[in-house]
Enzyme design. Structure first.
Site, PDB file in Angstrom:
ATOM      1  N   GLU A  60      -9.391  -0.635  12.389  1.00 36.06           N
ATOM      2  CA  GLU A  60     -10.138  -1.407  11.626  1.00 36.06           C
ATOM      3  C   GLU A  60      -9.861  -2.832  12.058  1.00 36.06           C
ATOM      4  O   GLU A  60     -10.622  -3.554  11.559  1.00 36.06           O
ATOM      5  CB  GLU A  60      -9.435  -1.466  10.128  1.00 36.06           C
ATOM      6  CG  GLU A  60      -8.283  -1.729   9.590  1.00 36.06           C
ATOM      7  CD  GLU A  60      -7.426  -2.199   8.066  1.00 36.06           C
ATOM      8  OE1 GLU A  60      -8.496  -1.705   8.037  1.00 36.06           O
ATOM      9  OE2 GLU A  60      -6.359  -1.914   8.193  1.00 36.06           O
ATOM     10  N   ARG A  85     -24.435  14.092  19.500  1.00 37.79           N
ATOM     11  CA  ARG A  85     -23.948  12.774  18.772  1.00 37.79           C
ATOM     12  C   ARG A  85     -23.065  11.803  18.807  1.00 37.79           C
ATOM     13  O   ARG A  85     -22.563  12.432  19.417  1.00 37.79           O
ATOM     14  CB  ARG A  85     -23.901  12.941  17.173  1.00 37.79           C
ATOM     15  CG  ARG A  85     -25.079  12.678  16.163  1.00 37.79           C
ATOM     16  CD  ARG A  85     -25.373  12.764  14.595  1.00 37.79           C
ATOM     17  NE  ARG A  85     -26.036  13.120  14.389  1.00 37.79           N
ATOM     18  CZ  ARG A  85     -26.318  13.739  12.416  1.00 37.79           C
ATOM     19  NH1 ARG A  85     -25.515  14.705  12.516  1.00 37.79           N
ATOM     20  NH2 ARG A  85     -27.338  13.938  12.398  1.00 37.79           N
ATOM     21  N   ARG A 113      -4.279  -2.571  10.162  1.00 39.80           N
ATOM     22  CA  ARG A 113      -4.735  -3.628  10.040  1.00 39.80           C
ATOM     23  C   ARG A 113      -4.442  -3.798  11.395  1.00 39.80           C
ATOM     24  O   ARG A 113      -5.369  -3.967  12.309  1.00 39.80           O
ATOM     25  CB  ARG A 113      -2.580  -4.353   9.275  1.00 39.80           C
ATOM     26  CG  ARG A 113      -2.963  -4.232   8.108  1.00 39.80           C
ATOM     27  CD  ARG A 113      -1.874  -4.800   6.895  1.00 39.80           C
ATOM     28  NE  ARG A 113      -3.057  -6.295   6.743  1.00 39.80           N
ATOM     29  CZ  ARG A 113      -3.539  -6.019   5.763  1.00 39.80           C
ATOM     30  NH1 ARG A 113      -4.297  -5.823   5.437  1.00 39.80           N
ATOM     31  NH2 ARG A 113      -4.431  -7.990   6.454  1.00 39.80           N
ATOM     32  N   LEU A 173      -8.521   7.970   2.277  1.00 36.98           N
ATOM     33  CA  LEU A 173      -7.538   8.977   2.558  1.00 36.98           C
ATOM     34  C   LEU A 173      -6.921   9.087   4.110  1.00 36.98           C
ATOM     35  O   LEU A 173      -5.730   9.943   3.849  1.00 36.98           O
ATOM     36  CB  LEU A 173      -8.749  10.275   3.543  1.00 36.98           C
ATOM     37  CG  LEU A 173     -10.155  10.183   2.676  1.00 36.98           C
ATOM     38  CD1 LEU A 173     -11.517  10.577   3.666  1.00 36.98           C
ATOM     39  CD2 LEU A 173      -9.728  10.926   1.586  1.00 36.98           C
ATOM     40  N   ARG A 212     -23.060   8.108  14.077  1.00 34.23           N
ATOM     41  CA  ARG A 212     -22.898   8.639  12.977  1.00 34.23           C
ATOM     42  C   ARG A 212     -21.246   7.755  12.439  1.00 34.23           C
ATOM     43  O   ARG A 212     -21.024   7.870  13.414  1.00 34.23           O
ATOM     44  CB  ARG A 212     -22.575   9.375  12.019  1.00 34.23           C
ATOM     45  CG  ARG A 212     -24.159  10.456  11.796  1.00 34.23           C
ATOM     46  CD  ARG A 212     -24.455  10.035  10.780  1.00 34.23           C
ATOM     47  NE  ARG A 212     -26.285  10.812  11.313  1.00 34.23           N
ATOM     48  CZ  ARG A 212     -27.109  10.336  11.356  1.00 34.23           C
ATOM     49  NH1 ARG A 212     -27.511   9.232  12.283  1.00 34.23           N
ATOM     50  NH2 ARG A 212     -28.697  11.426  11.304  1.00 34.23           N
ATOM     51  N   ASP A 230       0.928   1.820   8.753  1.00 33.33           N
ATOM     52  CA  ASP A 230       0.742   1.648  10.518  1.00 33.33           C
ATOM     53  C   ASP A 230       1.132   1.098  11.545  1.00 33.33           C
ATOM     54  O   ASP A 230       1.112   1.689  12.058  1.00 33.33           O
ATOM     55  CB  ASP A 230      -0.263   0.073   9.564  1.00 33.33           C
ATOM     56  CG  ASP A 230      -1.063  -0.378   8.893  1.00 33.33           C
ATOM     57  OD1 ASP A 230      -1.628   0.311   8.434  1.00 33.33           O
ATOM     58  OD2 ASP A 230      -0.898  -1.103   8.011  1.00 33.33           O
ATOM     59  N   GLY A 271       0.600  -1.455   0.059  1.00 38.42           N
ATOM     60  CA  GLY A 271       0.223  -0.154  -0.028  1.00 38.42           C
ATOM     61  C   GLY A 271       0.477   1.868  -0.268  1.00 38.42           C
ATOM     62  O   GLY A 271       2.103   1.767   0.537  1.00 38.42           O
TER      63      GLY A 271
HETATM   64  O1  F6P Z   1      -0.858  -1.357   5.222  1.00 38.34           O
HETATM   65  C1  F6P Z   1      -1.289   0.097   4.503  1.00 38.34           C
HETATM   66  C2  F6P Z   1      -2.813  -0.033   4.307  1.00 38.34           C
HETATM   67  O2  F6P Z   1      -3.455   0.525   4.251  1.00 38.34           O
HETATM   68  C3  F6P Z   1      -3.409  -0.665   5.848  1.00 38.34           C
HETATM   69  O3  F6P Z   1      -3.955  -0.037   6.477  1.00 38.34           O
HETATM   70  C4  F6P Z   1      -4.964  -1.726   5.392  1.00 38.34           C
HETATM   71  O4  F6P Z   1      -5.657  -2.796   5.926  1.00 38.34           O
HETATM   72  C5  F6P Z   1      -4.355  -1.519   4.057  1.00 38.34           C
HETATM   73  O5  F6P Z   1      -3.023  -1.589   3.810  1.00 38.34           O
HETATM   74  C6  F6P Z   1      -5.502  -1.616   2.412  1.00 38.34           C
HETATM   75  O6  F6P Z   1      -5.305  -2.124   1.384  1.00 38.34           O
HETATM   76  P1  F6P Z   1      -5.724  -2.335   0.497  1.00 38.34           P
HETATM   77  O7  F6P Z   1      -4.904  -1.239  -0.882  1.00 38.34           O
HETATM   78  O8  F6P Z   1      -5.169  -3.220  -0.290  1.00 38.34           O
HETATM   79  O9  F6P Z   1      -7.178  -1.237   0.435  1.00 38.34           O
END
Ligand code: F6P
Length: 369
Positions: free
Chosen positions: A244, A184, A193, A294, A287, A149, A15
């Site tokens: 996440e 809210r 990750r 981003l 919400r 990350d 990424g």
């Molecule tokens: O490792 C960087 C990251 O942005 C993670 O935080 C995320 O889970 C993942 O890559 C998302 O990857 P993709 O580009 O496959 O959506």
């Protein structure tokens, strides 16, 4: 030990993260200043594995001029992919099934054929594991730690992380006012990750009232209680930051798509799930904001830009000193070098005894435990 290097190549994998271009520029200039030629491989290793896809054959010469003015730009001029892992390449068989294949020999052949002496591999855990494998097969390699990350071991931080945290913090600042106006609960899901670095740092900096990270399994009732307590004090709004990869004590992590050959599973959806429960428990308007990709865009902060330039030049210096099989890392006060084998395949989560977690607790932030 002298390096006898004439040509190097640079690639960016996994990424993207703010600062990639600053590393590319720094490495290309430091190489040019030593009289070396520098080449960039497109899209991770795809430029080597699929040269026919690229008008320039998959590899581009990086000169002083071609890297001019890119240090502040997000993304990577070389392109990247998190689907082209040459160690685990999905090969379609005649019967339609996919086979996990190792294509690293094609990379070694390419370096030998083009007489390129060394590789600077800029990436996260996946890219550094590939770099380690290539080193073991005899290629001269130096890794540069990249990821928003911040989950790579043996480096204080990776470049890209500070930019992601800065953006997430700004988002939280903006959400405070609208959350308060409407009384809210705002649930903000961030990437990371299996590590909670972005959620923790942005959550504390941005004044969140609850921060949920993978390292601390959460009980959503504790979060609901925190929101209720705030309401009881007349503070009728709350901000919840959730990584996440966070998972409930009794439950499972939210997966958007399962892992495939050469491609990790995709996480996401925990924000929605928590929001539904919190709305139910609190009776309040809830919400969800998913910051997602981003966090990976935009210009690197000055911290990340400088780290990227220090990493890029340090990688060239390491090659010049005859080093290989290492990753440049941020220690304090200087950049140092660590063996790739100490980094590959190891994840750095948030240590629960860190003073940053303690800071959050002392500030009254709920971690869901
Ligand atoms: O490792 C960087 C990251 O942005 C993670 O935080 C995320 O889970 C993942 O890559 C998302 O990857 P993709 O580009 O496959 O959506």
């Amino acid at each position: 030990m002298t390096s006898h290097i004439r040509r190097i190549a640079v690639c960016t994998g996994g990424g993207d993260a703010p600062g990639l271009n600053a590393v590319i520029r720094a490495a290309a200039i430091a190489a040019a200043n030593r009289g070396w030629e520098c080449y960039g491989i497109h899209d991770g290793f795809n430029g080597i594995l699929f040269p026919e896809r690229y008008p320039d054959g998959g590899v581009v010469r990086l000169t002083r001029d071609s890297v001019r003015g890119i240090a502040h730009l997000g993304g990577t001029i070389l392109g990247t992919t998190n689907k082209g892992n040459p160690l685990h390449f999905p090969l379609k068989m005649p019967d339609g099934t996919m086979r996990d294949t190792d294509r690293t020999n094609e990379i070694l052949e390419f370096f030998a054929r083009k007489e390129i002496d060394a590789l600077i591999s800029i990436g996260g855990d996946g890219s550094l594991t590939i770099a380690h494998a290539l080193h073991q097969k005899g290629l001269r390699v130096v890794g540069v730690p990249k990821t928003i990350d911040n989950d790579l071991d043996k480096t204080f931080t990776t470049f890209g992380f500070d930019s992601a945290v800065a953006f997430a913090t700004e988002c939280l600042d903006r959400l405070h006012s609208t959350a308060e106006s409407h009384q809210r609960v705002m649930v903000v899901e961030v990437m990371g990750r299996y590590a909670g670095w972005i959620a923790l740092h942005a959550g504390i900096s941005g004044g969140a009232h609850a921060v949920l990270i993978p390292e601390i399994p959460f009980d959503v009732d504790k979060v609901a209680a925190k929101i209720g307590a705030r309401d009881g004090e007349g503070r009728m709004y709350s901000l919840v930051v959730v990584a996440e990869g966070a998972e409930p004590i009794h439950g499972h992590r939210e997966i958007l798509a399962p892992a495939e050959i050469g491609h990790a599973e995709r996480l996401g959806g925990v924000g929605d799930r928590i929001a539904r429960v919190l709305a139910d428990r609190s009776g309040k308007d809830v919400r969800v904001v998913v910051l997602g990709h981003l966090l990976r865009g935009g210009s690197p902060t000055s911290f990340d830009r400088l780290a990227a330039m220090r990493f890029g030049t340090a990688a060239v210096r390491a090659l010049d000193e005859g080093q290989s099989g290492i990753m440049v890392a941020l220690g304090f006060p200087n950049v140092n070098y660590v063996a790739l084998e100490e980094v590959a395949g190891r994840m750095k989560g948030v240590p629960l005894d860190s003073d940053t977690v303690q800071t959050g607790r002392d500030l009254g932030i709920c971690f869901g435990d």
